[in-house]
Write a protein that holds these residues in place. Structure first.
Motif, PDB file in Angstrom:
ATOM      1  N   MET A   1      52.604 109.385  40.486  1.00  0.00           N
ATOM      2  CA  MET A   1      53.578 108.595  41.380  1.00  0.00           C
ATOM      3  C   MET A   1      52.946 108.932  42.584  1.00  0.00           C
ATOM      4  SD  MET A   1      55.780 107.195  39.675  1.00  0.00           S
ATOM      5  CE  MET A   1      56.737 107.988  38.372  1.00  0.00           C
ATOM      6  N   LYS A   2      53.439 109.212  43.205  1.00  0.00           N
ATOM      7  CA  LYS A   2      53.055 109.578  44.843  1.00  0.00           C
ATOM      8  C   LYS A   2      51.433 108.267  44.771  1.00  0.00           C
ATOM      9  CE  LYS A   2      53.871 111.620  48.994  1.00  0.00           C
ATOM     10  NZ  LYS A   2      55.285 111.372  48.739  1.00  0.00           N
ATOM     11  N   CYS A   3      50.441 109.056  44.484  1.00  0.00           N
ATOM     12  CA  CYS A   3      49.174 108.808  44.466  1.00  0.00           C
ATOM     13  C   CYS A   3      49.054 106.879  43.810  1.00  0.00           C
ATOM     14  CB  CYS A   3      47.709 109.784  43.629  1.00  0.00           C
ATOM     15  SG  CYS A   3      48.090 109.189  41.767  1.00  0.00           S
ATOM     16  N   VAL A   4      50.352 106.755  43.071  1.00  0.00           N
ATOM     17  CA  VAL A   4      50.136 105.295  42.706  1.00  0.00           C
ATOM     18  C   VAL A   4      50.540 104.468  44.143  1.00  0.00           C
ATOM     19  CG1 VAL A   4      51.378 103.166  41.862  1.00  0.00           C
ATOM     20  CG2 VAL A   4      51.021 105.717  40.415  1.00  0.00           C
ATOM     21  N   GLN A   5      51.644 105.542  44.338  1.00  0.00           N
ATOM     22  CA  GLN A   5      51.903 104.315  45.508  1.00  0.00           C
ATOM     23  C   GLN A   5      50.677 103.964  46.794  1.00  0.00           C
ATOM     24  OE1 GLN A   5      55.572 105.594  47.815  1.00  0.00           O
ATOM     25  NE2 GLN A   5      55.381 105.243  49.130  1.00  0.00           N
ATOM     26  N   GLU A   6      50.323 105.709  47.100  1.00  0.00           N
ATOM     27  CA  GLU A   6      49.097 105.579  47.931  1.00  0.00           C
ATOM     28  C   GLU A   6      48.103 104.504  47.507  1.00  0.00           C
ATOM     29  OE1 GLU A   6      47.331 109.636  48.399  1.00  0.00           O
ATOM     30  OE2 GLU A   6      49.533 109.986  49.483  1.00  0.00           O
ATOM     31  N   GLN A   7      47.755 104.356  46.477  1.00  0.00           N
ATOM     32  CA  GLN A   7      47.117 103.405  45.841  1.00  0.00           C
ATOM     33  C   GLN A   7      47.194 101.883  46.309  1.00  0.00           C
ATOM     34  OE1 GLN A   7      46.215 103.862  42.243  1.00  0.00           O
ATOM     35  NE2 GLN A   7      44.705 105.473  42.335  1.00  0.00           N
ATOM     36  N   PHE A   8      48.021 101.461  45.788  1.00  0.00           N
ATOM     37  CA  PHE A   8      49.174 100.616  46.232  1.00  0.00           C
ATOM     38  C   PHE A   8      49.289 100.307  48.088  1.00  0.00           C
ATOM     39  CE2 PHE A   8      52.712  98.218  47.913  1.00  0.00           C
ATOM     40  CZ  PHE A   8      52.478  96.676  47.604  1.00  0.00           C
ATOM     41  N   HIS A  10      47.070 101.482  49.936  1.00  0.00           N
ATOM     42  CA  HIS A  10      45.601 100.845  50.482  1.00  0.00           C
ATOM     43  C   HIS A  10      45.582  99.664  50.325  1.00  0.00           C
ATOM     44  CE1 HIS A  10      43.630 104.320  52.087  1.00  0.00           C
ATOM     45  NE2 HIS A  10      44.185 104.661  50.756  1.00  0.00           N
ATOM     46  N   ALA A  11      46.058  98.770  49.287  1.00  0.00           N
ATOM     47  CA  ALA A  11      45.344  98.021  48.260  1.00  0.00           C
ATOM     48  C   ALA A  11      46.142  96.464  48.707  1.00  0.00           C
ATOM     49  CB  ALA A  11      45.523  97.707  46.843  1.00  0.00           C
ATOM     50  N   LEU A  12      47.248  97.301  49.746  1.00  0.00           N
ATOM     51  CA  LEU A  12      47.961  96.577  50.531  1.00  0.00           C
ATOM     52  C   LEU A  12      47.190  95.644  51.151  1.00  0.00           C
ATOM     53  CD1 LEU A  12      50.419  94.342  50.075  1.00  0.00           C
ATOM     54  CD2 LEU A  12      52.149  95.864  51.169  1.00  0.00           C
ATOM     55  N   LEU A  13      46.941  97.042  52.447  1.00  0.00           N
ATOM     56  CA  LEU A  13      46.154  96.527  53.882  1.00  0.00           C
ATOM     57  C   LEU A  13      44.771  95.871  52.971  1.00  0.00           C
ATOM     58  CD1 LEU A  13      46.722 100.894  55.629  1.00  0.00           C
ATOM     59  CD2 LEU A  13      47.615  98.684  55.823  1.00  0.00           C
ATOM     60  N   GLU A  14      44.320  96.076  51.918  1.00  0.00           N
ATOM     61  CA  GLU A  14      43.038  95.232  51.909  1.00  0.00           C
ATOM     62  C   GLU A  14      43.363  93.856  52.343  1.00  0.00           C
ATOM     63  OE1 GLU A  14      39.236  96.903  50.332  1.00  0.00           O
ATOM     64  OE2 GLU A  14      40.250  97.373  52.327  1.00  0.00           O
ATOM     65  N   CYS A  15      44.652  93.017  51.561  1.00  0.00           N
ATOM     66  CA  CYS A  15      45.401  91.950  51.243  1.00  0.00           C
ATOM     67  C   CYS A  15      44.791  90.684  52.267  1.00  0.00           C
ATOM     68  CB  CYS A  15      46.446  92.012  51.027  1.00  0.00           C
ATOM     69  SG  CYS A  15      46.373  92.352  49.007  1.00  0.00           S
ATOM     70  N   LYS A  16      43.786  89.692  52.252  1.00  0.00           N
ATOM     71  CA  LYS A  16      43.821  88.920  53.580  1.00  0.00           C
ATOM     72  C   LYS A  16      44.670  87.515  53.384  1.00  0.00           C
ATOM     73  CE  LYS A  16      40.276  90.925  56.069  1.00  0.00           C
ATOM     74  NZ  LYS A  16      39.886  92.323  54.668  1.00  0.00           N
ATOM     75  N   THR A  17      44.972  87.701  52.247  1.00  0.00           N
ATOM     76  CA  THR A  17      45.447  86.067  51.741  1.00  0.00           C
ATOM     77  C   THR A  17      46.512  86.151  51.487  1.00  0.00           C
ATOM     78  OG1 THR A  17      44.081  85.191  49.769  1.00  0.00           O
ATOM     79  CG2 THR A  17      43.950  84.617  52.047  1.00  0.00           C
ATOM     80  N   ALA A  18      47.656  84.617  50.684  1.00  0.00           N
ATOM     81  CA  ALA A  18      48.492  84.710  50.055  1.00  0.00           C
ATOM     82  C   ALA A  18      48.258  85.321  48.753  1.00  0.00           C
ATOM     83  CB  ALA A  18      49.150  83.824  50.395  1.00  0.00           C
ATOM     84  N   LYS A  19      47.241  84.962  48.578  1.00  0.00           N
ATOM     85  CA  LYS A  19      46.707  84.712  47.421  1.00  0.00           C
ATOM     86  C   LYS A  19      46.173  86.233  46.618  1.00  0.00           C
ATOM     87  CE  LYS A  19      43.637  80.734  44.645  1.00  0.00           C
ATOM     88  NZ  LYS A  19      42.403  80.102  45.989  1.00  0.00           N
ATOM     89  N   ASP A  20      45.768  86.881  47.712  1.00  0.00           N
ATOM     90  CA  ASP A  20      45.367  88.441  47.586  1.00  0.00           C
ATOM     91  C   ASP A  20      46.393  88.860  47.289  1.00  0.00           C
ATOM     92  OD1 ASP A  20      42.714  87.834  48.071  1.00  0.00           O
ATOM     93  OD2 ASP A  20      42.659  88.788  50.032  1.00  0.00           O
ATOM     94  N   VAL A  21      47.791  88.152  47.832  1.00  0.00           N
ATOM     95  CA  VAL A  21      49.064  89.314  47.853  1.00  0.00           C
ATOM     96  C   VAL A  21      49.491  89.502  46.910  1.00  0.00           C
ATOM     97  CG1 VAL A  21      51.694  89.487  48.765  1.00  0.00           C
ATOM     98  CG2 VAL A  21      49.312  89.242  50.091  1.00  0.00           C
ATOM     99  N   GLU A  22      49.380  87.821  45.985  1.00  0.00           N
ATOM    100  CA  GLU A  22      49.930  87.193  44.626  1.00  0.00           C
ATOM    101  C   GLU A  22      49.014  88.405  43.393  1.00  0.00           C
ATOM    102  OE1 GLU A  22      52.065  85.949  43.895  1.00  0.00           O
ATOM    103  OE2 GLU A  22      52.698  84.795  45.728  1.00  0.00           O
TER     104      GLU A  22
END
Ligand code: PHE
Length: 339
Positions: A1-8, A10-22
């Motif tokens: 569970m912890k690693c799912v949150q960490e991965q998330f 990371h991925a969130l920080l990579e998001c640049k546009t609203a589209k990425d977030v979607e």
């Protein structure tokens, strides 16, 4: 569970546009997303542990939802700011002017003339611009080789067919099919093969007036014309005068003048120091014209007049060049706004 949150995270920080977030939202919270996978895995957890693990998965889901929303609204704000910076509004620029169109002075004046004639009991009639020699000349008592035809240099389309030189062409057409009393006003465009200059053009407009009834006299012509001129120029001090003239379809024929609008009869440049302005040609309808259309001249008489519209506007507004009417120069046309 912890690693799912960490991965998330990371991925969130990579998001640049609203589209990425979607896209990320779909990956984690979608029907086939990672959180759903975790839910499915709950089945494999022992019944004792299930509530605790379930609560953890739920907490993670709420956490991810919150983060995504937060991040999304921040990106949306950023994107809007960027857009606004790009399309900066310069409030000091002059506004875009919208010009209201207005009626061309010729149709506007024709409408005015016809309206006055309607008030005086005339009804509007129109005839063709491409006309037979018969209605333009012969029915109006121009003999086939009459020298008077030279008065109006004519554009022929083919032998017997021409561009009408006068709105008098409507006279024969209406009288042929109507029995008196007849009281018509006929506006329209006419053509003459003339050199184009400040004073004359190869096309222009006229309004014809025709009245046929029993006992119509020249006095009717005088008084109706006087009333018409006073209404048109909105001045009841205007006087009219009639000078002998010649047109084959009237007898007697006259030129109708009105008191000069500028000098009131004293004499000025506009009226060439005569005190009078020439308004139109007129006369009592020739008995031969009535016979030509099957009206008994012993029983009926009538008068007709035909006025040039451009000439009238030129007198009224001191316009010196007839070509201005057809040149589409906005500086000229705009002056008639609301006129
Ligand atoms: N049709 C004549 C012209 O064009 C004017 C006119 C009309 C004269 C009616 C007399 C009667 O010159």
């Amino acid at each position: 569970m912890k690693c799912v949150q960490e991965q998330f995270e990371h991925a969130l920080l990579e998001c640049k546009t609203a589209k990425d977030v979607e896209a990320l939202k779909l990956r984690y919270l979608g029907k086939k997303g990672i959180i759903q996978d975790q839910m499915r895995l709950l089945k494999e957890v022992s019944p004792e542990q299930r509530p605790a693990v379930g609560a953890q998965v739920n907490a993670l889901k709420v956490y991810i939802e919150g983060k995504l929303d937060q991040f999304l609204s921040r990106i949306v704000d950023q994107e809007r700011e960027q857009r606004m910076a790009g399309e900066r509004l310069d409030v000091t620029l002059p506004g875009r002017a919208h010009f209201l169109g207005s009626k061309h002075p010729i149709p506007a004046t024709i409408d005015e003339i016809v309206r006055i004639l309607k008030d005086l009991g005339f009804s509007a009639q129109v005839g063709p611009q491409i006309e037979t020699e018969y209605y333009n000349f012969e029915v109006l008592n121009f003999a086939p080789d009459h020298p008077a035809k030279d008065m109006q240099d004519t554009f022929y389309i083919e032998p017997g067919i021409l561009l009408r030189t006068q709105t008098s062409n409507v006279q024969g057409r209406v009288m042929e099919r109507t029995s008196p009393p007849i009281r018509i006003a006929c506006p329209g465009r006419c053509f003459r093969n003339e050199e184009v200059s400040a004073r004359s053009h190869c096309f222009f407009h006229q309004v014809e007036a025709l009245y046929i009834d029993q006992g119509v006299s020249m006095q009717d012509l005088f008084s109706t014309f006087r009333e018409f001129v006073q209404r048109l120029f909105q001045r009841d001090d205007l006087e009219v005068r009639f000078r002998p003239s010649y047109f084959p379809f009237v007898e007697p024929g006259t030129e109708c003048d009105a008191t000069c609008l500028v000098c009131n009869g004293k004499g000025c440049q506009l009226c060439k120091y005569s005190g009078w302005l020439e308004i139109c040609g007129a006369g009592m309808v020739h008995p031969q014209v009535l016979r030509n259309v099957g009206i008994d001249p012993e029983k009926y008489q009538g008068y007709a007049w035909g006025m040039g519209v451009e000439r009238l506007i030129m007198l009224r507004h001191s316009i010196r060049d007839i070509r201005l009417f057809s040149e589409n120069d906005m500086r000229f046309l705009r002056q008639f706004h609301g006129a």
